[in-house]
Motif scaffolding. Structure first.
Motif, PDB file in Angstrom:
ATOM      1  N   UNK A 154      13.073  45.729  62.835  1.00 47.43           N
ATOM      2  CA  UNK A 154      11.882  45.858  62.448  1.00 47.43           C
ATOM      3  C   UNK A 154      11.312  44.555  62.319  1.00 47.43           C
ATOM      4  N   UNK A 155      11.545  43.434  61.756  1.00 47.80           N
ATOM      5  CA  UNK A 155      11.166  42.855  60.978  1.00 47.80           C
ATOM      6  C   UNK A 155      11.085  41.742  61.531  1.00 47.80           C
ATOM      7  N   UNK A 156       9.344  41.275  60.751  1.00 41.81           N
ATOM      8  CA  UNK A 156       8.292  40.543  62.204  1.00 41.81           C
ATOM      9  C   UNK A 156       8.029  41.327  62.165  1.00 41.81           C
ATOM     10  N   UNK A 157       7.678  42.660  62.844  1.00 40.19           N
ATOM     11  CA  UNK A 157       6.653  43.638  63.493  1.00 40.19           C
ATOM     12  C   UNK A 157       5.789  43.685  62.574  1.00 40.19           C
ATOM     13  N   UNK A 158       6.810  44.792  61.013  1.00 37.45           N
ATOM     14  CA  UNK A 158       6.677  46.118  59.689  1.00 37.45           C
ATOM     15  C   UNK A 158       5.994  44.467  58.956  1.00 37.45           C
ATOM     16  N   UNK A 159       4.810  45.096  57.719  1.00 39.97           N
ATOM     17  CA  UNK A 159       5.564  44.113  56.699  1.00 39.97           C
ATOM     18  C   UNK A 159       4.782  45.441  55.661  1.00 39.97           C
ATOM     19  N   UNK A 160       5.204  45.554  54.781  1.00 41.66           N
ATOM     20  CA  UNK A 160       4.927  46.408  53.042  1.00 41.66           C
ATOM     21  C   UNK A 160       4.674  45.142  52.738  1.00 41.66           C
ATOM     22  N   UNK A 161       3.442  46.124  51.923  1.00 39.62           N
ATOM     23  CA  UNK A 161       2.122  45.322  50.221  1.00 39.62           C
ATOM     24  C   UNK A 161       2.438  47.014  49.732  1.00 39.62           C
TER      25      UNK A 161
END
Length: 128
Positions: free
Chosen positions: A63-70
């Protein structure tokens, strides 16, 4: 400590969504927080994780590139931003917290058993 996850819902493929997770007790702090998801009929799997300072994040390659955690430590909230949603993203999304300083090991951070605290989950349904 109970974690509270918010932000799920019914969305269309291609949409974006942001999930939020906050502890019921604002004084709670964890070494590492993460998002897992559980699709219908499948196991709960690690999606993304973040350190207490927010300085280091980990995201599953799938999911890298579509999912971002912050995170916003001022309000003790962790977010998962999902863009370009796909029907395969349909799942209950859970936030989790760990007090262990072992997150540098991939096996540890993707293991459900490594997290002592869990939220109730928020359902994301993606229609095609």
């Amino acid at each position: 400590v109970q974690l509270q996850a918010f932000g799920g819902g019914l969305v269309q493929a291609g949409d974006s969504l942001t999930l939020s997770c906050a502890p019921a007790e604002q004084s709670f702090s964890a070494i590492f927080m993460a998002w897992f998801r559980q699709a219908p009929g499948k196991e709960r799997t690690f999606v993304s994780g973040i350190t207490s300072t927010g300085g280091t994040t980990f995201t599953q390659d799938s999911v890298k590139g579509r999912f971002a955690i912050s995170r916003n430590n001022a309000i003790n909230t962790v977010y998962l931003r999902i863009r370009s949603l796909e029907p395969d993203d349909t799942a209950v999304y859970y936030c989790a917290a760990s007090s262990r300083r072992n997150y540098l090991s991939r096996l540890n951070r993707i293991s459900r058993e490594n997290y002592e605290y869990w939220g109730q989950g928020t359902l994301v349904t993606v229609s095609s």
